[in-house]
Every structure is written in C-alpha cells, then in structure tokens.
Design a protein around this motif. Structure first.
Motif, PDB file in Angstrom:
ATOM      1  N   LEU A  36       7.332   3.286   1.621  1.00 57.58           N
ATOM      2  CA  LEU A  36       5.985   2.727   1.736  1.00 57.58           C
ATOM      3  C   LEU A  36       5.867   1.423   0.964  1.00 57.58           C
ATOM      4  N   SER A  37       6.371   1.399  -0.262  1.00 61.43           N
ATOM      5  CA  SER A  37       6.299   0.179  -1.079  1.00 61.43           C
ATOM      6  C   SER A  37       7.055  -0.960  -0.411  1.00 61.43           C
ATOM      7  N   HIS A  38       8.199  -0.641   0.188  1.00 58.65           N
ATOM      8  CA  HIS A  38       8.994  -1.673   0.859  1.00 58.65           C
ATOM      9  C   HIS A  38       8.222  -2.288   2.028  1.00 58.65           C
ATOM     10  N   GLN A  39       7.559  -1.444   2.817  1.00 57.67           N
ATOM     11  CA  GLN A  39       6.823  -1.955   3.973  1.00 57.67           C
ATOM     12  C   GLN A  39       5.602  -2.773   3.552  1.00 57.67           C
ATOM     13  N   VAL A  40       4.921  -2.353   2.491  1.00 58.77           N
ATOM     14  CA  VAL A  40       3.781  -3.134   2.004  1.00 58.77           C
ATOM     15  C   VAL A  40       4.256  -4.484   1.487  1.00 58.77           C
ATOM     16  N   ALA A  41       5.357  -4.488   0.743  1.00 59.71           N
ATOM     17  CA  ALA A  41       5.905  -5.757   0.233  1.00 59.71           C
ATOM     18  C   ALA A  41       6.340  -6.662   1.382  1.00 59.71           C
ATOM     19  N   LYS A  42       6.943  -6.077   2.407  1.00 59.11           N
ATOM     20  CA  LYS A  42       7.361  -6.850   3.579  1.00 59.11           C
ATOM     21  C   LYS A  42       6.165  -7.494   4.262  1.00 59.11           C
ATOM     22  N   LEU A  43       5.072  -6.739   4.385  1.00 57.21           N
ATOM     23  CA  LEU A  43       3.852  -7.278   4.988  1.00 57.21           C
ATOM     24  C   LEU A  43       3.262  -8.386   4.125  1.00 57.21           C
ATOM     25  N   GLU A  44       3.284  -8.206   2.820  1.00 59.19           N
ATOM     26  CA  GLU A  44       2.762  -9.246   1.919  1.00 59.19           C
ATOM     27  C   GLU A  44       3.564 -10.537   2.065  1.00 59.19           C
ATOM     28  N   ARG A  45       4.876 -10.422   2.224  1.00 54.11           N
ATOM     29  CA  ARG A  45       5.701 -11.626   2.418  1.00 54.11           C
ATOM     30  C   ARG A  45       5.345 -12.310   3.733  1.00 54.11           C
ATOM     31  N   GLU A  46       5.106 -11.500   4.761  1.00 55.87           N
ATOM     32  CA  GLU A  46       4.751 -12.073   6.058  1.00 55.87           C
ATOM     33  C   GLU A  46       3.401 -12.780   5.993  1.00 55.87           C
ATOM     34  N   ILE A  47       2.453 -12.179   5.291  1.00 58.34           N
ATOM     35  CA  ILE A  47       1.127 -12.786   5.165  1.00 58.34           C
ATOM     36  C   ILE A  47       1.147 -13.982   4.224  1.00 58.34           C
ATOM     37  N   GLY A  48       1.987 -13.898   3.216  1.00 60.68           N
ATOM     38  CA  GLY A  48       2.044 -14.962   2.217  1.00 60.68           C
ATOM     39  C   GLY A  48       1.044 -14.773   1.100  1.00 60.68           C
ATOM     40  N   ALA A  49       0.637 -13.525   0.874  1.00 62.82           N
ATOM     41  CA  ALA A  49      -0.331 -13.247  -0.196  1.00 62.82           C
ATOM     42  C   ALA A  49      -0.170 -11.794  -0.638  1.00 62.82           C
ATOM     43  N   ALA A 109      -5.144   1.434  -0.370  1.00 64.19           N
ATOM     44  CA  ALA A 109      -6.485   0.967  -0.733  1.00 64.19           C
ATOM     45  C   ALA A 109      -7.419   2.141  -0.989  1.00 64.19           C
ATOM     46  N   GLU A 110      -7.289   3.208  -0.213  1.00 66.03           N
ATOM     47  CA  GLU A 110      -8.188   4.356  -0.354  1.00 66.03           C
ATOM     48  C   GLU A 110      -7.830   5.246  -1.540  1.00 66.03           C
ATOM     49  N   THR A 111      -6.540   5.376  -1.822  1.00 66.93           N
ATOM     50  CA  THR A 111      -6.114   6.261  -2.909  1.00 66.93           C
ATOM     51  C   THR A 111      -5.917   5.525  -4.224  1.00 66.93           C
ATOM     52  N   ARG A 112      -5.826   4.192  -4.157  1.00 67.11           N
ATOM     53  CA  ARG A 112      -5.557   3.358  -5.343  1.00 67.11           C
ATOM     54  C   ARG A 112      -4.254   3.781  -6.027  1.00 67.11           C
ATOM     55  N   SER A 113      -3.311   4.227  -5.211  1.00 65.56           N
ATOM     56  CA  SER A 113      -2.038   4.694  -5.766  1.00 65.56           C
ATOM     57  C   SER A 113      -0.976   4.666  -4.678  1.00 65.56           C
ATOM     58  N   PHE A 114       0.193   4.082  -4.990  1.00 70.13           N
ATOM     59  CA  PHE A 114       1.301   4.097  -4.046  1.00 70.13           C
ATOM     60  C   PHE A 114       1.861   5.508  -3.908  1.00 70.13           C
ATOM     61  N   THR A 115       1.853   6.258  -5.002  1.00 69.87           N
ATOM     62  CA  THR A 115       2.377   7.625  -4.960  1.00 69.87           C
ATOM     63  C   THR A 115       1.523   8.512  -4.070  1.00 69.87           C
ATOM     64  N   ARG A 116       0.200   8.490  -4.282  1.00 65.06           N
ATOM     65  CA  ARG A 116      -0.693   9.321  -3.469  1.00 65.06           C
ATOM     66  C   ARG A 116      -0.719   8.846  -2.021  1.00 65.06           C
ATOM     67  N   ALA A 117      -0.623   7.527  -1.817  1.00 64.81           N
ATOM     68  CA  ALA A 117      -0.597   7.005  -0.455  1.00 64.81           C
ATOM     69  C   ALA A 117       0.639   7.492   0.284  1.00 64.81           C
ATOM     70  N   ALA A 118       1.777   7.517  -0.391  1.00 64.87           N
ATOM     71  CA  ALA A 118       3.007   7.991   0.238  1.00 64.87           C
ATOM     72  C   ALA A 118       2.885   9.471   0.595  1.00 64.87           C
ATOM     73  N   GLN A 119       2.297  10.249  -0.292  1.00 62.21           N
ATOM     74  CA  GLN A 119       2.088  11.669  -0.005  1.00 62.21           C
ATOM     75  C   GLN A 119       1.165  11.843   1.191  1.00 62.21           C
ATOM     76  N   GLN A 120       0.114  11.048   1.248  1.00 59.29           N
ATOM     77  CA  GLN A 120      -0.845  11.142   2.347  1.00 59.29           C
ATOM     78  C   GLN A 120      -0.203  10.761   3.676  1.00 59.29           C
ATOM     79  N   CYS A 121       0.709   9.788   3.632  1.00 60.11           N
ATOM     80  CA  CYS A 121       1.362   9.313   4.852  1.00 60.11           C
ATOM     81  C   CYS A 121       2.658  10.065   5.165  1.00 60.11           C
ATOM     82  N   HIS A 122       3.014  11.025   4.316  1.00 66.27           N
ATOM     83  CA  HIS A 122       4.219  11.844   4.519  1.00 66.27           C
ATOM     84  C   HIS A 122       5.475  10.964   4.604  1.00 66.27           C
TER      85      HIS A 122
END
Length: 292
Positions: free
Chosen positions: A32-45, A13-26
């Motif tokens: 990172l994309s897999h975990q975000v997708a997993k969370l979206e499935r759990e939330i249902g949105a 949300a802060e970087t507006r980029s999955f690539t930059r977010a992954a770099q920021q989170c090391h």
C-alpha cells in the motif's frame, strides 16, 4: 493513475494510518505504501504529511481527496449499471435516517431488500434531517428518512411524505403527570424540558407548537438523540415531547397524550439525479411497502 491507488489514498485519509488502511484494504502495508508513493510521484506532490505518530492529509491531499472519491463512486456506478442490464442489482446502497424514524421498520426493510438483492452492500448512518439533506446533495447518501415540521419540504432533493404523527409528553414514572391520560401544552409549560438542539427540525416542531399555543417554556437540557432525552427524563431532569410511535419504544418512562400536540411529518428523500441501480431498487421496495 489506477483505481486501486485511489482506494488506498481514501483508506489512509479515513483511517489516518497506513497500517489500518492496509488492514482495511486486505493488503500488506509495504504494498500500500509503495502504491501511494508511486501515485505521489506521478502527481508531483505529497498527499500526506507523515510523522512517527500520525498521518494527516497535506494541502494537496485535501484537494485530491474529493475527486478521488468521485472517481471511485463513478467506477462503482459503471460496474453496477452494467450488471443491472442483465437483471443483477449490485453495488453499494448508502442510507441515512434520523434516530427517531417510525414511518418504516428499517431492519425489516433491509432484511427483505437483502433477500431480494444479496449483491448489494448497505451502509446506514444516523444524523439530523438538515445534515442528511446536505449529504444527499453531495452524493454521500443515496436515500434518507427525515422528520420535519408540517408543511416543510426538503430543498434540493426529491422527496415524498412517508408518514405523519403527533408528539406525546415523555415523563418519569413518578412525575405528577405520569398517571394522566391526556394533557395540553399549557399544563406542561411550567416543567423544565429536555429537547433537541435549537434550530434543528426536531426542535422546531415543538417550538412552533408552543408558539401557536401562546405558551412559553424553558428548555433546561439540549440533546441530539431521543434516547438521550429519555435517559434524562428518567433521571427526573425534565420532560420531553417526542413522536408518539417512537416514544412507545422507550423504557423507564411514561407517555401522556397531548390535546394540542406538535406534529411531525416524515419524508423519504433522494437525489434529483438518476439513482443508482441499488437506490432505484430500494425506492421501488419503499413504494411497494407504502402501497401495501
């Protein structure tokens, strides 16, 4: 739902980029994309609207983000509180300050604080006094250094006065008043002014002084920082009234004392809620510095 997933969402949300977010989170982007997708499935949105060029928060993401940040802050606070029991101050300290703060030497304070509490990470942002008070209220800033007209008290936060000082006239080196030792508001009024945005505390300090003196002036340029005001003054675009201790640090301009000078009070402000161990330690250092 895991804290790491929340960290990934906030980073995207802060970087507006999955690539930059992954770099920021090391972490690698696929993880990172897999975990975000997993969370979206759990939330249902879907939390993000993705295109080939950009990533934006969806409506669900906009609703989810504040609570995600609160959860991460709560987890960090819990970790810091537990560590503090054993005498170790850790976590993050979020400071805010107006650009013209002079009551404290912030770099020196942070040097001493870092030496005493090396496990605390510090973020420091500059903003206007009104904005900083709002950020304390929302929990995005722990402690802020403000500048207000005399007698004003920031609302919704705890605070104390840290200092009080008079403004001086800031003029170009070849200005007609540059060699004067002292002047007054009536003598300054005929010249065009560079000042802060109308309605802000920095502007009100000067506006109220001119009103009390019964003198009108013309603000030709509005700016958001004292440094920018000084730059315009150096280009002979106007004169400015700035806190004396701050103006003394500016290059390329002259300062003149003012008999009926505007006055500014500096405040230290913090949340009405119990401060984090890091914020409490910094407030203690400020108190000790003031007492000394």
């Amino acid at each position: 739902m895991e804290l790491q997933q929340l960290r990934y969402v906030v980073a995207v949300a802060e970087t507006r980029s999955f690539t930059r977010a992954a770099q920021q989170c090391h972490v690698v982007q696929s993880a990172l994309s897999h975990q975000v997708a997993k969370l979206e499935r759990e939330i249902g949105a879907r939390l993000f609207d993705r295109t080939s060029r950009r990533v934006d928060l969806s409506a669900a993401g906009e609703a989810f983000l504040p609570a995600a940040r609160e959860a991460l802050d709560a987890a960090e606070r819990a970790r810091a509180e537990a560590a503090a029991v054993s005498g170790v101050v850790s976590g993050r300290l979020r400071l805010g300050a107006i650009p013209t703060v002079t009551a404290y030497d912030l770099p020196s304070l942070l040097r001493d604080f870092r030496a005493a509490h090396p496990r605390v990470d510090v973020s420091l942002r500059t903003d206007g006094s009104q904005e900083l008070v709002a950020q304390i209220a929302t929990g995005t800033v722990d402690i802020a250094f403000l500048g207000l007209p005399p007698g004003r008290v920031p609302r919704g936060v705890r605070s104390r006065i840290a200092g009080r000082g008079e403004h001086v006239a800031v003029v170009a080196p070849d200005h007609p008043l540059a060699d004067e030792h002292r002047t007054d508001l009536a003598s300054l009024a005929p010249y065009p002014f560079v000042d802060f945005t109308a309605g802000t505390p920095g502007r009100l300090q000067v506006d109220e002084a001119f009103a009390a003196a019964g003198v009108e002036r013309h603000v030709a340029f509005e700016v958001t920082t004292g440094d920018l005001a000084a730059g315009l003054v150096a280009q002979r675009l106007g004169i400015a009234l700035l806190p004396g201790a701050y103006a003394a640090t500016l290059a390329g301009v002259r300062t003149v004392e003012i008999a009926d000078a505007p006055v500014r009070e500096e405040h230290v402000a913090w949340s009405r809620h119990r401060p984090s161990p890091a914020a409490a330690a910094f407030l203690e250092m400020l108190a000790a510095s003031s007492a000394g």
